[in-house]
Design an enzyme around this catalytic site. Structure first.
Site, mmCIF file in Angstrom:
data_model
loop_
_atom_site.group_PDB
_atom_site.id
_atom_site.type_symbol
_atom_site.label_atom_id
_atom_site.label_comp_id
_atom_site.label_asym_id
_atom_site.label_seq_id
_atom_site.Cartn_x
_atom_site.Cartn_y
_atom_site.Cartn_z
ATOM 1 N N SER A 176 -1.943 19.773 -21.804
ATOM 2 C CA SER A 176 -3.263 18.510 -21.666
ATOM 3 C C SER A 176 -3.872 19.834 -22.773
ATOM 4 O O SER A 176 -4.432 20.481 -22.504
ATOM 5 C CB SER A 176 -4.007 18.131 -20.577
ATOM 6 N N TYR B 8 -6.735 20.589 -12.171
ATOM 7 C CA TYR B 8 -6.078 20.376 -13.351
ATOM 8 C C TYR B 8 -5.993 21.076 -14.711
ATOM 9 O O TYR B 8 -5.365 21.741 -15.220
ATOM 10 C CB TYR B 8 -6.322 19.245 -13.351
#
Length: 295
Positions: free
Chosen positions: A142, A155
């Site tokens: 990501s 995350y």
């Protein structure tokens, strides 16, 4: 162009929905034999949609090493080999702030997003080495693993680990003919945000469509990405077109990571305006430099 994955066998974790589904669909259309590993029962439905070239492996939980190993063994049993491993399965994980960090939540997030990718490399590489024909591992990270501010600390850290994992894997596995690369999506229209917001499953598609306009305002290219955009990048790394590429991360983000996050030109222009007032600038006494900006 078609047939870019002809005669290749690929495993795609988290292939039942969102980005994973986009990858499955594109891979099958490009000639690959695909095994889906997912905890979502919808994976079994995809077998009927894509025919005999696509199989689902029961409910594969990538937080369990035994499931990852069994997934690889299943692919080899059914299709005879393994050429491509796509580590895609994931979720937003623990979204608490750093000062409120829950240790167990952090561990679960790292297990789901980073450890699963490491174990995917491990078991895929063992099979590829046994075959002696090399292969490709592609992990989905990501832009949150590249820049801060896109998600919570757990995350961000896990996705950053996935990127460095590919570098380490490349160093170790390249002599065996195994490549490892990463695709880092930006703001992509998938159900993951709606799920995190508690939107009912039957309304996820409608909610996702509501993200188009606000996402478009943030993204330099003016529109959000879709799963197929990520799938095309994964396909490049999976195919022979990237046979001399390993240890790399490709951001597919419409230009988000090309920005600093604020309008530096506008900031400087504001400071210059104040400066002019202070020094009493006249037409024949001008400050010579002013950066272009969007303000």
């Amino acid at each position: 162009m078609s047939g870019r994955l002809e005669n290749k066998v690929a495993i795609i974790t988290g292939g039942a929905r969102g980005i994973g589904y986009g990858i499955v669909s594109l891979f099958v259309s490009e000639g690959a034999k695909v095994v889906i590993g997912d905890i979502d029962s919808k994976a079994s439905v995809l077998e009927g949609q894509f025919g005999s070239e696509c199989l689902a492996f029961k409910k594969a939980d990538v937080t369990k090493e035994d499931d990852i190993q069994a997934l690889v063994e299943f692919a080899v049993e059914r299709f005879g080999r393994l050429d491509v491993m796509v580590n895609n399965a994931g979720a937003l994980g623990d979204q608490t702030s750093l000062i409120e960090l829950d240790a167990d939540g952090f561990t679960r997030t790292m297990t789901l997003l980073a450890r699963s990718a490491a174990l995917g490399h491990k078991h895929a590489a063992r099979q590829m080495i046994k075959q002696g024909s090399g292969g490709s591992v592609v992990s989905v990270s990501s832009i949150a693993g590249i820049e801060a501010g896109w998600s919570a600390a757990s995350y961000d850290a896990a996705k950053a680990a996935v990127i460095n994992l590919a570098r380490s894997a490349s160093y170790e596995l390249a002599p065996r003919g195994i490549r490892s690369n990463v695709v880092a999506p930006g703001l992509i229209l998938t159900p993951i945000i709606g799920t995190a917001c508690g939107i009912p499953p039957e309304q996820l598609d409608e909610f996702t469509e509501c993200l188009i306009r606000p996402y478009g305002k943030l993204i330099p290219i003016g529109k959000p990405g879709r799963p197929k955009d990520i799938a095309e990048a994964v396909l490049f790394f999976a195919s022979d077109a990237s046979e001399h590429v390993t240890g790399q991360t490709l951001s597919v983000d419409g230009g988000l990571t090309s920005m600093t996050g604020f309008d530096i030109g506008g900031v400087v222009a504001e400071a210059l305006s104040e400066f002019k007032e202070r020094v009493g600038e006249t037409e024949d006494k001008k400050v010579g430099w002013l950066p272009k900006h969007n303000g």
